[in-house]
Design a protein around this motif. Structure first.
Motif, mmCIF file in Angstrom:
data_model
loop_
_atom_site.group_PDB
_atom_site.id
_atom_site.type_symbol
_atom_site.label_atom_id
_atom_site.label_comp_id
_atom_site.label_asym_id
_atom_site.label_seq_id
_atom_site.Cartn_x
_atom_site.Cartn_y
_atom_site.Cartn_z
ATOM 1 N N VAL A 13 0.837 -1.195 0.000
ATOM 2 C CA VAL A 13 0.000 0.000 0.000
ATOM 3 C C VAL A 13 0.875 1.250 0.000
ATOM 4 N N HIS A 14 0.541 2.183 -0.912
ATOM 5 C CA HIS A 14 1.274 3.436 -1.055
ATOM 6 C C HIS A 14 0.343 4.617 -0.798
ATOM 7 N N GLU A 15 0.928 5.716 -0.408
ATOM 8 C CA GLU A 15 0.168 6.951 -0.234
ATOM 9 C C GLU A 15 -0.288 7.467 -1.603
ATOM 10 N N HIS A 16 -1.505 7.991 -1.663
ATOM 11 C CA HIS A 16 -1.986 8.663 -2.872
ATOM 12 C C HIS A 16 -1.507 10.105 -2.803
ATOM 13 N N PRO A 17 -0.753 10.563 -3.803
ATOM 14 C CA PRO A 17 -0.155 11.899 -3.708
ATOM 15 C C PRO A 17 -1.151 13.052 -3.798
ATOM 16 N N ASN A 18 -2.365 12.778 -4.278
ATOM 17 C CA ASN A 18 -3.296 13.870 -4.531
ATOM 18 C C ASN A 18 -4.626 13.745 -3.796
ATOM 19 N N ALA A 19 -4.720 12.795 -2.851
ATOM 20 C CA ALA A 19 -6.002 12.610 -2.164
ATOM 21 C C ALA A 19 -5.770 12.104 -0.747
ATOM 22 N N ASP A 20 -6.272 12.817 0.229
ATOM 23 C CA ASP A 20 -6.092 12.439 1.637
ATOM 24 C C ASP A 20 -6.895 11.197 2.015
ATOM 25 N N ALA A 21 -8.003 10.933 1.306
ATOM 26 C CA ALA A 21 -8.883 9.823 1.683
ATOM 27 C C ALA A 21 -8.636 8.568 0.849
ATOM 28 N N LEU A 22 -7.622 8.592 -0.006
ATOM 29 C CA LEU A 22 -7.354 7.455 -0.879
ATOM 30 C C LEU A 22 -5.917 6.971 -0.729
ATOM 31 N N GLU A 23 -5.704 5.720 -1.097
ATOM 32 C CA GLU A 23 -4.362 5.145 -1.154
ATOM 33 C C GLU A 23 -4.250 4.299 -2.420
ATOM 34 N N LEU A 24 -3.053 3.791 -2.678
ATOM 35 C CA LEU A 24 -2.799 2.957 -3.849
ATOM 36 C C LEU A 24 -2.374 1.573 -3.374
ATOM 37 N N ALA A 25 -3.144 0.547 -3.755
ATOM 38 C CA ALA A 25 -2.808 -0.830 -3.408
ATOM 39 C C ALA A 25 -2.133 -1.474 -4.613
ATOM 40 N N GLN A 26 -0.901 -1.911 -4.442
ATOM 41 C CA GLN A 26 -0.119 -2.448 -5.555
ATOM 42 C C GLN A 26 -0.178 -3.968 -5.585
ATOM 43 N N VAL A 27 -0.429 -4.506 -6.796
ATOM 44 C CA VAL A 27 -0.406 -5.943 -7.076
ATOM 45 C C VAL A 27 0.488 -6.133 -8.287
ATOM 46 N N GLY A 28 1.616 -6.826 -8.116
ATOM 47 C CA GLY A 28 2.590 -6.878 -9.205
ATOM 48 C C GLY A 28 3.069 -5.464 -9.460
ATOM 49 N N LEU A 29 2.898 -4.987 -10.695
ATOM 50 C CA LEU A 29 3.205 -3.590 -11.002
ATOM 51 C C LEU A 29 1.946 -2.759 -11.178
ATOM 52 N N TYR A 30 0.783 -3.408 -11.066
ATOM 53 C CA TYR A 30 -0.471 -2.666 -11.121
ATOM 54 C C TYR A 30 -0.697 -1.920 -9.809
ATOM 55 N N ARG A 31 -1.397 -0.796 -9.917
ATOM 56 C CA ARG A 31 -1.833 -0.084 -8.718
ATOM 57 C C ARG A 31 -3.311 0.242 -8.862
ATOM 58 N N ALA A 32 -4.075 -0.065 -7.822
ATOM 59 C CA ALA A 32 -5.504 0.230 -7.806
ATOM 60 C C ALA A 32 -5.788 1.223 -6.687
ATOM 61 N N VAL A 33 -6.595 2.214 -6.969
ATOM 62 C CA VAL A 33 -6.962 3.198 -5.961
ATOM 63 C C VAL A 33 -7.965 2.566 -4.998
ATOM 64 N N VAL A 34 -7.685 2.712 -3.692
ATOM 65 C CA VAL A 34 -8.562 2.160 -2.653
ATOM 66 C C VAL A 34 -8.787 3.216 -1.576
ATOM 67 N N ALA A 35 -9.796 2.980 -0.744
ATOM 68 C CA ALA A 35 -10.059 3.894 0.372
ATOM 69 C C ALA A 35 -8.914 3.833 1.379
ATOM 70 N N LYS A 36 -8.607 4.951 1.977
ATOM 71 C CA LYS A 36 -7.502 5.018 2.938
ATOM 72 C C LYS A 36 -7.776 4.122 4.144
ATOM 73 N N ARG A 37 -6.759 3.395 4.543
ATOM 74 C CA ARG A 37 -6.759 2.487 5.678
ATOM 75 C C ARG A 37 -7.672 1.265 5.488
ATOM 76 N N ALA A 38 -8.131 1.034 4.256
ATOM 77 C CA ALA A 38 -8.912 -0.181 3.998
ATOM 78 C C ALA A 38 -8.017 -1.416 3.992
ATOM 79 N N TYR A 39 -6.739 -1.216 3.621
ATOM 80 C CA TYR A 39 -5.785 -2.325 3.546
ATOM 81 C C TYR A 39 -4.427 -1.852 4.062
ATOM 82 N N ARG A 40 -3.634 -2.845 4.461
ATOM 83 C CA ARG A 40 -2.262 -2.551 4.888
ATOM 84 C C ARG A 40 -1.289 -3.413 4.090
ATOM 85 N N SER A 41 -0.083 -2.926 3.942
ATOM 86 C CA SER A 41 0.941 -3.698 3.235
ATOM 87 C C SER A 41 1.128 -5.051 3.920
#
Length: 358
Positions: A13-41
């Motif tokens: 899980v990575h920080e979303h650079p442009n949204a406080d309520a969103l994060e980026l969940a990475q699978v392989g090299l894909y990244r999907a936008v998810v709600a903040k704190r919905a998942y942890r690395s």
């Protein structure tokens, strides 16, 4: 198109650079936008890839009603959310509440059937369809997986070749030495062992006859001592897809655009994959542009995947992406087949008015 598998994956899980309520969940090299704190690395969740079609109940459960692509608003497609590319969906459906996702990831369990998720099949224009017949001698093409889903297909420094991936429609043609039979098919029909009956109005037959493919295949079979030769090419131009490469298949004074991307040959009872640049003399048939030859490096591949097309020689529009293959054909345990993959341009994925006929 690559195969559809809906699997449990470990997330980073990575920080979303442009949204406080969103994060980026990475699978392989894909990244999907998810709600903040919905998942942890390090946690596991389900990954639903692009081109998946979801049932209504799952769409409602995930809060995606009216937010997906397609006429039924049910297809997963790459989108930009607050400036970040989001590819696929990360979720934990209620139907899997009792499933050990860590174990499922280790075992590679595919949940598509259980969840009622199917792969999107693009519509077939009339010029690409026609009467079909069983064709047991047709040499089939294979699905190419996306490098971003399977980043370990190639090893760092391994000699590879990058060719431009064209946005057209795959044309399969097989020349059978015994009897001189010519079989022509699309990727979709070919995957079912079907060939198209010859018709001068059919796009694939127009391309094959217009570029003299059977004659080239016959000469190649003689040089190789092959019993069958398969020539796989992209047919392209205005009237096929939204990217036209400066040509138009609707004009009668010239054959459709045609570029060979792969060749197979049955020699001594075994089917071998061959590099078109190695076995076809210059000028016999148009080939897809060769962009890079050298040691494999992920950043280099992703850089080449974007940019302008080179087919027209004028950079008329964006590039779809690249196909990566080893300099020497080999098997990949990562994908369970040929070591070959594609990398697609983010600009291509998010373009407006795109068509995806197969």
């Amino acid at each position: 198109m690559s195969t559809l598998r809906v699997t449990a994956e470990e997330l980073t899980v990575h920080e979303h650079p442009n949204a406080d309520a969103l994060e980026l969940a990475q699978v392989g090299l894909y990244r999907a936008v998810v709600a903040k704190r919905a998942y942890r690395s390090g946690e596991f969740a389900l990954y639903i890839p692009e081109q998946a079609v979801l049932p209504a109940g799952l769409i409602e459960e995930l809060g995606l009603t009216g937010r997906l692509a397609g006429g039924g608003a049910d297809r997963v497609k790459a989108v930009r959310l607050r400036g970040e590319l989001s590819q696929g969906l990360v979720c934990r459906p209620a139907a899997l509440a009792e499933v050990d996702l860590t174990q499922a990831a280790e075992e590679g369990t595919d949940f598509a059937g259980l969840l009622g998720i199917t792969k999107w099949s693009p519509p077939v224009p009339t010029t690409m369809s026609g009467d079909v017949e069983a064709a047991p001698d047709l040499l089939p093409w294979v699905d190419i997986e996306n490098l971003q889903r399977y980043p370990d297909v190639f090893e760092a420094g391994e000699p590879v070749v990058l060719t431009e991936k064209l946005h057209g429609t795959a044309c399969l043609s097989t020349y059978v030495v015994e009897g001189g039979q010519v079989l022509v098919s699309s990727k979709g029909f070919g995957s079912r062992g079907l060939a198209l009956a010859e018709d001068e109005r059919n796009l694939y037959w127009r391309a094959v006859r217009g570029h003299g493919v059977p004659e080239v295949a016959a000469r190649l079979a003689a040089r190789l001592g092959a019993t069958r030769v398969g020539i796989f090419a992209e047919v392209y131009g205005g009237g096929v897809q939204d990217l036209a490469y400066g040509t138009d298949v609707r004009t009668a004074d010239a054959p459709p655009g045609y570029a060979v991307f792969d060749i197979s040959a049955e020699i001594d009872g075994q089917v071998r994959w061959l590099d078109p640049a190695d076995v076809l003399p210059d000028g016999e048939l148009p080939l897809v542009p060769r962009l890079f030859e050298g040691p494999y490096d992920l950043d280099t591949v992703l850089e080449w995947a974007s940019g302008r097309e080179t087919v027209s020689g004028r950079g008329l529009h964006l590039r779809e992406g690249v196909v990566i293959r080893p300099a020497a054909e080999r098997y990949s345990p990562v994908v369970g087949g040929r070591a070959i993959a594609k990398a697609v341009s983010p600009a291509y994925l998010t373009r407006k008015g795109g068509t995806e006929y197969e």
